[in-house]
Structure formats: structure tokens, C-alpha cells
Design a protein around this motif. Structure first.
Motif, short mmCIF file in Angstrom:
data_model
loop_
_atom_site.label_atom_id
_atom_site.label_comp_id
_atom_site.label_asym_id
_atom_site.label_seq_id
_atom_site.Cartn_x
_atom_site.Cartn_y
_atom_site.Cartn_z
N GLU A 18 0.83 -1.21 0.00
CA GLU A 18 0.00 0.00 0.00
C GLU A 18 0.87 1.26 0.00
OE1 GLU A 18 -3.81 -1.97 2.37
OE2 GLU A 18 -2.10 -1.18 3.49
N LEU A 19 1.97 1.20 0.73
CA LEU A 19 2.84 2.39 0.75
C LEU A 19 3.46 2.62 -0.63
CD1 LEU A 19 3.82 4.66 2.57
CD2 LEU A 19 5.92 3.39 2.90
N ALA A 20 3.76 1.51 -1.33
CA ALA A 20 4.34 1.64 -2.67
C ALA A 20 3.36 2.38 -3.58
CB ALA A 20 4.67 0.26 -3.23
N ARG A 21 2.08 2.01 -3.49
CA ARG A 21 1.07 2.68 -4.33
C ARG A 21 0.94 4.15 -3.94
NH1 ARG A 21 -2.09 -1.78 -3.72
NH2 ARG A 21 -3.56 -0.78 -2.28
N LEU A 22 0.90 4.36 -2.62
CA LEU A 22 0.73 5.73 -2.12
C LEU A 22 1.90 6.62 -2.56
CD1 LEU A 22 -0.77 7.68 -0.12
CD2 LEU A 22 0.68 6.76 1.66
N ILE A 32 12.59 2.42 6.97
CA ILE A 32 12.61 3.70 7.69
C ILE A 32 12.64 4.86 6.70
CG2 ILE A 32 13.98 5.20 9.21
CD1 ILE A 32 14.72 2.88 10.88
N GLY A 33 13.53 4.77 5.74
CA GLY A 33 13.70 5.85 4.76
C GLY A 33 12.40 6.15 4.01
N TRP A 34 11.71 5.09 3.59
CA TRP A 34 10.49 5.32 2.81
C TRP A 34 9.33 5.78 3.70
CZ3 TRP A 34 10.74 6.31 -2.04
CH2 TRP A 34 11.73 5.71 -2.83
N SER A 73 9.30 -3.85 -3.14
CA SER A 73 10.63 -4.38 -2.78
C SER A 73 11.59 -3.22 -2.43
CB SER A 73 11.20 -5.31 -3.85
OG SER A 73 11.09 -4.72 -5.09
N ARG A 74 11.42 -2.09 -3.10
CA ARG A 74 12.25 -0.93 -2.71
C ARG A 74 11.90 -0.49 -1.29
NH1 ARG A 74 12.22 3.70 -7.19
NH2 ARG A 74 13.67 4.73 -5.76
N ILE A 75 10.60 -0.52 -0.99
CA ILE A 75 10.18 -0.11 0.36
C ILE A 75 10.78 -1.06 1.40
CG2 ILE A 75 8.16 0.18 1.89
CD1 ILE A 75 7.38 1.95 -0.31
N ASN A 76 10.70 -2.36 1.09
CA ASN A 76 11.22 -3.34 2.06
C ASN A 76 12.73 -3.22 2.24
OD1 ASN A 76 8.81 -4.50 2.83
ND2 ASN A 76 8.77 -5.84 1.02
#
Ligand SMILES: NC(=O)C1=CN([C@@H]2O[C@H](COP(=O)(O)OP(=O)(O)OC[C@H]3O[C@@H](n4cnc5c(N)ncnc54)[C@H](O)[C@@H]3O)[C@@H](O)[C@H]2O)[C@@H](O)CC1
Ligand SMILES: Nc1ncnc2c1ncn2[C@@H]1O[C@H](COP(=O)(O)OP(=O)(O)O)[C@@H](O)[C@H]1O
Length: 548
Positions: free
Chosen positions: A407-411, A430-432, A423-426
Motif C-alpha cells: 500500500e505504501l508503494a502505491r501511495l 525507515i527511509g520510505w 521491494s524498494r520499500i522493504n
């Protein structure tokens, strides 16, 4: 209890007045380190006498801490071998270790040697270099404990090749393989941890600490990090857990102010202390009213799970704001839930994708109020059509977003106008989470094994990791209900005051994650999890602390 994390620069700055006043901070640090090492040796070998300790000594004060601690262990009967890795090290520390009986190996280095008191390893023949390297490897393989005193806060990224290759070879050898330090082998990264047969302890901070995967073979993978003065912000990144092991904070008397912290690590003690209890003269409205808009014809269960956990969390009242059908399910289980409209101190929206008509009605009801909202699942799509919540109905109120990585990736893709994958979020939670909080202006709770809560100013709250059994359908709905109930409770208490500071709100959200984790330790499915919230809140309210 809460441990605040500070940038290393802030910690180094806080040392200055004490050093100027002549306080021997290194003596404090090395004494605590020696105590810790002694405990490890006693636990792993039964005694300190006769144990073997190997010290990697770098060129600066970090080596000083390690060498003075090693000298103290030598005085208690440990065999100490110091491996100097540069042509210079901490002179007084080395002298103290030698006086206490330590032997010294000057590891072959590519550096020019200027110090005649240390053997000229940099200039020796290939044969001698090979012998020295073999001596180091032999010593490492038979050591009970290895101290990483190569670099501390003065370290720059990237170990010189002669050290990187040494670590690589050691990690490939049988001795290093006994280092079982992988993420997930401990219940807590900030606590007692477990000791292995050969223990690697990083002094203050592992040398060349980096979250990057590349080159990780050449880096120190500590079982424990003993850090001095304050928790360094670099140490709390979940990506470095495999390098730090369990982090232990030693107080050396620095004055650090919470306002300078960049993050806060919270655990069960914080929950025991901070969970809201009913005031003796309180009433249902003073204890907070939470509205729940969750569940739909497609996902009615989400309405039940979110409402159940809110009801069970000890809030003053729960209103069901969704469809008649969801309300019937909910009231069948929780007769105390109210369907009439009225005042609310927080609203949870989105679990189980409630139908648009109820969402619109709810948004209309909240217009011209500053009622905080918790947006989960389907409702997350309400954020980010514009660049932020500014100028929308969400402005002027506290907003908590509770996405998982997908969901954060979409947001974020919407907010930033580029494709961000989960996968970038994972790879950098913290950074994302910080990026999302900053660009949305909301508190962002990024769910996962290590849940991260970020405030728009970048401040993070890291609750201790929850049990993996929480990874089950509906568990996020339960979390949303808990967060909504707690936000309503605190907002009701605070409603005549200025708005809760964002960091305080992030802390309250962190307490919600700890309630969820505690319930997760007593349940294996989301239905049972919602019920377990009642047990957890009951213990906190009636007993004062969790039974764990
Ligand atoms: N400042 C103090 O008085 C205190 C310091 N303490 C210890 O001191 C440490 C900081 O000491 P220092 O400032 O001496 O820093 P370090 O011990 O980290 O060493 C810095 C030295 O290493 C060199 N260096 C750094 N990275 C390198 C690299 N990648 N390759 C080659 N050379 C590199 C630097 O040029 C410098 O000479 C703390 O982490 C802590 O362990 C503690 O004793 C508490 C009190
Ligand atoms: N491996 C894990 N360890 C601990 N907690 C986890 C793990 N995986 C997921 N969780 C937690 O489980 C919950 C899952 O929420 P979510 O993904 O929204 O599920 P759902 O939509 O089915 O309710 C979150 O609180 C998350 O932090």
C-alpha cells in the motif's frame, strides 16, 4: 523504557563538556565494556579465567576502549591477543593491555609504518606476512570472544583491503561460522540477546556499519554491540541488525536532550507505563469515542475485526459508521457498539473497503472538525491524488496512515509521481516511511516485521518487533481498531489543549503497535487476536502491567 536515538554527531558533541572538565569517559566506557565481556564469558564458558579474547585494534579511541577493557579482562585471568591493524593504535590502551600480559600481533597492513614500537608488519616479506596472517587466523579460531575495536564513531565508510580480506577469510573459516547472528534469532534487538560459543562484540558501533548488502561478507557481523553515551541512530535501522546483533546501551553520564533525538525505540515497559487508564472521575465521553468505518458487503469481517479490537481496547464508546449489514454483525457480537451519530474523538476509515456512500457521509460529518483520522486499506487511496493532504478535508487534523509495504508503494508512487515498488520499500523501511510522512504531512505507520512509525519531521518511533504469527489475514484490521481507540482516548483527554505534537502522536501510535504485538503473542488468527486485545487491555487497566 523508551530509548531515544541520536545522530553520532550529537553524541560526540555531548561528550565535549565532560571531556573539557577532565572526566575520563574512556575509563567509564571501557569499564562497562569489560563488565559486559565478563558476563558473556561467564555465560558461555562458566568463567573468565583461562578464556581467550582477541582484540581488533584500530588507530583511534575506539581501540582505546577495547584495549582498556581487554586489560581488565587480562587481570581477571583471560588470555588476551591484540591484533593491531594499523601502524598506530591507542598508545595508552596498548600499553595497559601489554602490562596486563596481552600478546600483540601486528597484522600485515598495506600502510607505511612509522611507529617503531609496533613491529614493522607493513614492510615484512611475503613469507612473514603469510605467517602473521596465519597467526591471526589461529588466534581468531580459538578465541572465545572477539572485540571489534577497529573504528568507532570516527570511522569512514569502507574498510581498508587488508582488514576486509582478513574479515572475509575469518568469516569463511569454521570459527566465524559459529557466529549465528542473523536477524530474527533474537526476540529483541535491544536487550539481553543470547550468547554463542564464540562471541563477537562491536565496541560502540560495528566498524564500517552499512545497510548495503554489497560487501557485507567483508564487514563485521557482531553478536552484540556495546554502545556508549547514547543510542546512535545508525544502530536502529532494521537493515543493520545482522551487523550489530543485540545493541546494549551504556550510560557514561552524557546529557542528551530528547529534542535532539531522531528516533525512539519503545517496548513493553513503555506500554505498561503509557497505556491510558480510566480517570477516577471520568465518564464515557472523557474516555474517548471512536468511530469505525470498516467492512463492506464484500469484506464484512473487516468491520467486525476493527470494531472488536476498538471495543476491547478500553475506549469510552465505539460508533459503527458503516452499512446496516456490517452494523448488524457487529452489534450481534458487541451490544455496546452505538450506531447513532454523535461526537467522536477519532475515526478509523478503510479496513474492508467500505462502500463509497458511507465514506462520503463520514467525510461530510467530519468537515469543519479537527477530529483525527486513521486511514487504512481502501481509505489510503484518499491521500495523494493531490501532492499532500493540504487543501483537502484531511488538512487541519491529525492523520495516521497505516499502510503495509504494498500500500505504501502505491501511495508513494502517487505522491512522488514515479513508480516505487514494494521491494524498494522493504529494502529501506525507515527511509520510505519518512519520505511518505514528509510528503503527505501525515503520521505514517508502515506495517511489517519491524513496524516503523514516521512523523512528518522525520522523527521515527520503532516499537519492538512483533511475533511473525501476526502475518495473517485481518491482523491489520485489528491494528487499525487499536490505533483508532488509542488516538480517540488521548485526543479526548487533550481536546481543550493545543493539538498533540506529532512526536507525541507517533508515540501513541507506537503504543498501539505494542498492544497488537502483545495480543499477537496470545493468538494465531485475527479473530482470536481481536479477543486477545481485551486480555491485554484488561491487564494493563486492572493490573497495571502485562502478564508476560
Ligand atoms: N571522545 C571520547 O573521549 C570518547 C570516545 N569513545 C570511543 O572513541 C570512539 C571514537 O574515537 P575516534 O574519534 O578516535 O575514532 P575511531 O576510533 O573510530 O578512529 C578514527 C581514526 O580512524 C581513521 N579511519 C577512520 N575510518 C577509516 C577507514 N575507513 N580507513 C582507514 N582509516 C580510517 C581516522 O582517520 C582516524 O584516525 C568512539 O566510537 C568510542 O569507541 C569512548 O571512549 C567514549 C569517550
Ligand atoms: N513477519 C512479521 N512479523 C511480525 N509482524 C508481522 C509480520 N508480517 C506482518 N506483520 C504484522 O501483521 C499485520 C498485517 O497487516 P496487514 O498486512 O494490513 O494485513 P490484513 O490486511 O490482512 O489485515 C501488521 O500489523 C504487520 O505489522
Amino acid at each position: 523504557m523508551s530509548v531515544f536515538a541520536y545522530p553520532s554527531t550529537v553524541i560526540v558533541e555531548a561528550e565535549r563538556p565532560l571531556l573539557d572538565a577532565g572526566v575520563d569517559l574512556m575509563a567509564r566506557a571501557s569499564r562497562a565494556l569489560a563488565h559486559f565481556c565478563a558476563d558473556v564469558l561467564r555465560e558461555s564458558r562458566g568463567q573468565i579465567f583461562g578464556s581467550r579474547v582477541c582484540v581488533f585494534a584500530g588507530p583511534g579511541n575506539n581501540a582505546g576502549d577495547a584495549l582498556f577493557a581487554a586489560a581488565a579482562l587480562a587481570r581477571r585471568g583471560a588470555h588476551i591477543t591484540v591484533v593491531t591493524l594499523f601502524d598506530r593504535t591507542h598508545d595508552q590502551g596498548l600499553a595497559a593491555a601489554r602490562r596486563a600480559g596481552a600478546s600483540v600481533i601486528s597484522s600485515p597492513s598495506a600502510e607505511e609504518t612509522t611507529d617503531p614500537s609496533v613491529e614493522a608488519a607493513g614492510h615484512c616479506s611475503a613469507e612473514v606476512r603469510a605467517q602473521l596472517r596465519a597467526d591471526v587466523m589461529r588466534e581468531l579460531s580459538r578465541s572465545d570472544l572477539v572485540l571489534d575495536g577497529i573504528f568507532g564513531t570516527g570511522g569512514r565508510r569502507g574498510l581498508p583491503e587488508h582488514i576486509a580480506s582478513l574479515i572475509r577469510d575469518w568469516r569463511h573459516s569454521a570459527g566465524a561460522n559459529s557466529n549465528t547472528n542473523t536477524a530474527g534469532t533474537r526476540t529483541s534487538r535491544f536487550g539481553t540477546g543470547t550468547y554463542t560459543t564464540q562471541t563477537l562484540i562491536a565496541v560502540d558501533i560495528p566498524s564500517d556499519l552499512s545497510p548495503a548488502d554489497t560487501g557485507s561478507e567483508d564487514r563485521i557481523h557482531a553478536d552484540h554491540t556495546v554502545t556508549f553515551g547514547g543510542l546512535k541512530a545508525e544502530l536502529i535501522d532494521p537493515r543493520v541488525a545482522a551487523f550489530t546483533g543485540t545493541v546494549h546501551l551504556v550510560d557514561i553520564g552524557l546529557e542528551l536532550h530528547e529534542s535532539q533525538a531522531t528516533a525512539e525505540v519503545v517496548d513493553t515497559d513503555d506500554l505498561n507505563a503509557g497505556f491510558p487508564r480510566p480517570e477516577p472521575d471520568g465518564h464515557k465521553y472523557s474516555r474517548g469515542v471512536v468511530g469505525i468505518l470498516a467492512g463492506s458487503e464484500e469484506y464484512p469481517g473487516a468491520g467486525v475485526l476493527t470494531t472488536t479490537s476498538a471495543v476491547n481496547c478500553g475506549v469510552g464508546m465505539v460508533r459503527s459508521l458503516g452499512s446496516q449489514m456490517v452494523a448488524e454483525y457487529v452489534i450481534g457480537l458487541h451490544a455496546e457498539v452505538v450506531t447513532a451519530s454523535g461526537r467522536m474523538n477519532a475515526v478509523v476509515m478503510g479496513p474492508g473497503n467500505p462502500e463509497d456512500e458511507y465514506v462520503h457521509a463520514c467525510v461530510d460529518a467530519l468537515a469543519n472538525t479537527n477530529v483525527p483520522v486513521v486511514l487504512d486499506a481502501g481509505a489510503l487511496d484518499m491521500v495523494g491524488r493531490a501532492e499532500s493532504v493540504k487543501g483537502t478535508w484531511l488538512a487541519e487534523r491529525p492523520v495516521v496512515l497505516t499502510p503495509h509495504a504494498g500500500e505504501l508503494a502505491r501511495l508513494l508512487s502517487r505522491l512522488l509521481g514515479e513508480i516505487i515498488t514494494s521491494s524498494r520499500i522493504n529494502a529501506d523501511p525507515i527511509g520510505w516511511a519518512q519520505r511518505a510522512a514528509q510528503s503527505s504531512g501525515c503520521i505514517v505507520l508502515l506495517k511489517g516485521h519491524q513496524t516503523v512509525i514516521a512523523a512528518p519531521d522525520g522523527f521515527c518511533v520503532l516499537p519492538e518487533a512483533g511475533p511473525a504469527s501476526l502475518a495473517t489475514a485481518g491482523s491489520g484490521d485489528v491494528l487499525a481498531g487499536i490505533i483508532g481507540a488509542l488516538v480517540a482516548t488521548f485526543h479526548a483527554k487533550n481536546q481543550h489543549e493545543p493539538p498533540l505534537p506529532e512526536r507525541e502522536l507517533a508515540h501513541i501510535v507506537g503504543l498501539g503497535v505494542l498492544v497488537h504485538n502483545a495480543a499477537g503473542r496470545r493468538a494465531v488468527n485475527a479473530g482470536a487476536l481481536g479477543d486477545a486485545v481485551a486480555e491485554v487491555a484488561g491487564e494493563l487497566i486492572h493490573r497495571g502491567s502485562l502478564i508476560e
